[in-house]
Design an enzyme around this catalytic site. Structure first.
Site, PDB file in Angstrom:
ATOM      1  N   LYS A  13      32.364  43.991  33.579  1.00  0.00           N
ATOM      2  CA  LYS A  13      31.113  43.986  34.336  1.00  0.00           C
ATOM      3  C   LYS A  13      31.295  43.321  35.704  1.00  0.00           C
ATOM      4  O   LYS A  13      30.850  43.850  36.711  1.00  0.00           O
ATOM      5  CB  LYS A  13      30.010  43.222  33.580  1.00  0.00           C
ATOM      6  CG  LYS A  13      29.606  43.808  32.255  1.00  0.00           C
ATOM      7  CD  LYS A  13      28.387  43.063  31.675  1.00  0.00           C
ATOM      8  CE  LYS A  13      28.633  41.594  31.374  1.00  0.00           C
ATOM      9  NZ  LYS A  13      29.588  41.360  30.278  1.00  0.00           N
ATOM     10  N   ARG A  88      20.382  39.035  28.678  1.00  0.00           N
ATOM     11  CA  ARG A  88      21.273  39.007  27.516  1.00  0.00           C
ATOM     12  C   ARG A  88      20.475  38.863  26.231  1.00  0.00           C
ATOM     13  O   ARG A  88      21.066  38.810  25.151  1.00  0.00           O
ATOM     14  CB  ARG A  88      22.203  37.816  27.633  1.00  0.00           C
ATOM     15  CG  ARG A  88      23.627  38.140  28.034  1.00  0.00           C
ATOM     16  CD  ARG A  88      24.350  36.813  28.188  1.00  0.00           C
ATOM     17  NE  ARG A  88      25.757  36.895  28.079  1.00  0.00           N
ATOM     18  CZ  ARG A  88      26.594  36.948  29.116  1.00  0.00           C
ATOM     19  NH1 ARG A  88      26.129  36.999  30.341  1.00  0.00           N
ATOM     20  NH2 ARG A  88      27.877  36.948  28.908  1.00  0.00           N
ATOM     21  N   ARG A 122      42.702  36.986  30.593  1.00  0.00           N
ATOM     22  CA  ARG A 122      41.988  36.924  31.869  1.00  0.00           C
ATOM     23  C   ARG A 122      42.353  35.659  32.655  1.00  0.00           C
ATOM     24  O   ARG A 122      42.375  34.569  32.119  1.00  0.00           O
ATOM     25  CB  ARG A 122      40.482  36.945  31.593  1.00  0.00           C
ATOM     26  CG  ARG A 122      39.638  36.789  32.844  1.00  0.00           C
ATOM     27  CD  ARG A 122      38.264  37.344  32.659  1.00  0.00           C
ATOM     28  NE  ARG A 122      37.421  36.547  31.783  1.00  0.00           N
ATOM     29  CZ  ARG A 122      36.162  36.884  31.504  1.00  0.00           C
ATOM     30  NH1 ARG A 122      35.641  37.986  32.000  1.00  0.00           N
ATOM     31  NH2 ARG A 122      35.448  36.132  30.713  1.00  0.00           N
ATOM     32  N   ARG A 153      39.625  30.542  32.255  1.00  0.00           N
ATOM     33  CA  ARG A 153      38.295  29.978  32.004  1.00  0.00           C
ATOM     34  C   ARG A 153      38.285  29.214  30.691  1.00  0.00           C
ATOM     35  O   ARG A 153      38.867  29.667  29.715  1.00  0.00           O
ATOM     36  CB  ARG A 153      37.273  31.118  31.951  1.00  0.00           C
ATOM     37  CG  ARG A 153      36.399  31.157  33.179  1.00  0.00           C
ATOM     38  CD  ARG A 153      35.602  32.407  33.241  1.00  0.00           C
ATOM     39  NE  ARG A 153      34.724  32.584  32.083  1.00  0.00           N
ATOM     40  CZ  ARG A 153      33.861  33.581  31.960  1.00  0.00           C
ATOM     41  NH1 ARG A 153      33.767  34.476  32.918  1.00  0.00           N
ATOM     42  NH2 ARG A 153      33.113  33.699  30.899  1.00  0.00           N
ATOM     43  N   ARG A 164      31.337  34.212  21.295  1.00  0.00           N
ATOM     44  CA  ARG A 164      30.683  35.001  22.356  1.00  0.00           C
ATOM     45  C   ARG A 164      30.461  36.443  21.919  1.00  0.00           C
ATOM     46  O   ARG A 164      29.422  37.030  22.209  1.00  0.00           O
ATOM     47  CB  ARG A 164      31.520  34.952  23.639  1.00  0.00           C
ATOM     48  CG  ARG A 164      31.393  33.598  24.332  1.00  0.00           C
ATOM     49  CD  ARG A 164      32.508  33.345  25.318  1.00  0.00           C
ATOM     50  NE  ARG A 164      32.557  34.332  26.375  1.00  0.00           N
ATOM     51  CZ  ARG A 164      33.652  34.646  27.050  1.00  0.00           C
ATOM     52  NH1 ARG A 164      34.792  34.077  26.752  1.00  0.00           N
ATOM     53  NH2 ARG A 164      33.598  35.533  28.008  1.00  0.00           N
TER      54      ARG A 164
HETATM   55  P1  ADP Z   1      31.242  37.047  30.000  1.00  0.00           P
HETATM   56  O1  ADP Z   1      30.444  38.259  30.363  1.00  0.00           O
HETATM   57  O2  ADP Z   1      32.686  37.224  30.204  1.00  0.00           O
HETATM   58  O3  ADP Z   1      30.891  36.486  28.650  1.00  0.00           O
HETATM   59  P2  ADP Z   1      29.715  35.378  31.873  1.00  0.00           P
HETATM   60  O4  ADP Z   1      30.418  34.786  33.025  1.00  0.00           O
HETATM   61  O5  ADP Z   1      28.753  36.461  32.108  1.00  0.00           O
HETATM   62  O6  ADP Z   1      30.905  35.841  30.937  1.00  0.00           O
HETATM   63  O7  ADP Z   1      28.965  34.238  31.023  1.00  0.00           O
HETATM   64  C1  ADP Z   1      29.613  33.065  30.616  1.00  0.00           C
HETATM   65  C2  ADP Z   1      28.675  32.227  29.769  1.00  0.00           C
HETATM   66  O8  ADP Z   1      27.519  31.837  30.543  1.00  0.00           O
HETATM   67  C3  ADP Z   1      28.103  32.918  28.543  1.00  0.00           C
HETATM   68  O9  ADP Z   1      28.982  32.875  27.420  1.00  0.00           O
HETATM   69  C4  ADP Z   1      26.818  32.106  28.301  1.00  0.00           C
HETATM   70  O10 ADP Z   1      27.097  30.870  27.687  1.00  0.00           O
HETATM   71  C5  ADP Z   1      26.350  31.822  29.719  1.00  0.00           C
HETATM   72  N1  ADP Z   1      25.400  32.862  30.209  1.00  0.00           N
HETATM   73  C6  ADP Z   1      25.606  33.742  31.206  1.00  0.00           C
HETATM   74  N2  ADP Z   1      24.553  34.561  31.372  1.00  0.00           N
HETATM   75  C7  ADP Z   1      23.640  34.209  30.430  1.00  0.00           C
HETATM   76  C8  ADP Z   1      22.349  34.689  30.054  1.00  0.00           C
HETATM   77  N3  ADP Z   1      21.755  35.719  30.676  1.00  0.00           N
HETATM   78  N4  ADP Z   1      21.706  34.067  29.020  1.00  0.00           N
HETATM   79  C9  ADP Z   1      22.266  33.045  28.379  1.00  0.00           C
HETATM   80  N5  ADP Z   1      23.485  32.548  28.658  1.00  0.00           N
HETATM   81  C10 ADP Z   1      24.186  33.120  29.679  1.00  0.00           C
END
Ligand code: ADP
Ligand code: ZN
Length: 206
Positions: A13, A88, A122, A153, A164
């Protein structure tokens, strides 16, 4: 254009959103990046979010929705937005429909068994913030674009990745039904070369 990228962690994404947002001239808004920058700046949101992110869990809706509401009120979002990593949960999707409803939702599909190796491999550049897979790096520590140092990360560890993926299937996957019901869902195969996925995304928006 108001656009959402949906898909599991590791679907690509973030990488695709960078290209598509530049192409469409709308800001790329990644809630994950916003949280990570809030954490490094030690803001109240960052302090609250950190323990959830480190555990691989979703940050509570109230915190996340407030952060996105503030971001979408900024001037650059008058042109639209490309949201990456938000909504999400169904609660977040309902909140977004009230704040500024999306025109289309692109679901980037990648089977679970491909995600694990994508996520554990990654690497992120500390300087230009580019994302790379370790198999594509000539030198495991150096960014191929800017020469900066790359890092892993803290939530890209195998135990956290499992949590996750579980959060994705339980909380986020129901959004596919939500947006299908609204007639906004577009599906794209994400298990393909970057340029192919990019083309498929643009084609899905025509
Ligand atoms: P990825 O898509 O690789 O899991 P992101 O960078 O989008 O990574 O998100 C990393 C973390 O940030 C998630 O695992 C969560 O803990 C938090 N996070 C990001 N966006 C949201 C959201 N919309 N609602 C709740 N937690 C979020
Ligand atoms: Zn770099």
């Amino acid at each position: 254009m108001k656009l959402i990228f949906l898909g599991p962690p590791g679907a690509g994404k973030g990488t695709q959103a960078a290209g598509v947002s530049a192409h469409l001239g709308v800001p790329h808004i990644s809630t994950g990046d916003m949280f990570r920058s809030a954490i490094s700046n030690q803001t109240p949101t960052g302090l609250e979010a950190k323990r959830y992110i480190d555990a691989g869990q979703l940050v509570p809706d109230s915190v996340t929705i407030a952060m996105v509401r503030e971001r979408l009120a900024m001037d650059d979002c008058k042109a639209g937005y490309l949201l990456d990593g938000f909504p999400r949960t169904v609660e977040q999707a309902i909140a977004l429909d009230e704040i500024s409803a999306p025109d289309a939702v692109v679901d980037i599909d990648v089977p679970d068994e491909r995600l694990l190796s994508r996520l554990t491999g990654r690497r992120i550049c500390g300087k230009c913030h580019g994302t790379f897979h370790i198999s594509k790096l000539a030198d495991a520590h150096t960014c191929p674009v800017c020469g900066g140092e790359v890092y892993q990360r803290s939530d890209d560890m195998p135990e956290t990745i499992a949590t996750r993926l579980k959060a994705y299937h339980e909380s986020t996957e129901p959004l596919i039904g939500y947006y299908t019901g609204l007639g906004k869902l577009r599906r794209v195969n994400g298990d393909n070369q970057l340029e192919e996925v990019f083309k498929a995304i643009l084609a899905s928006l025509e």
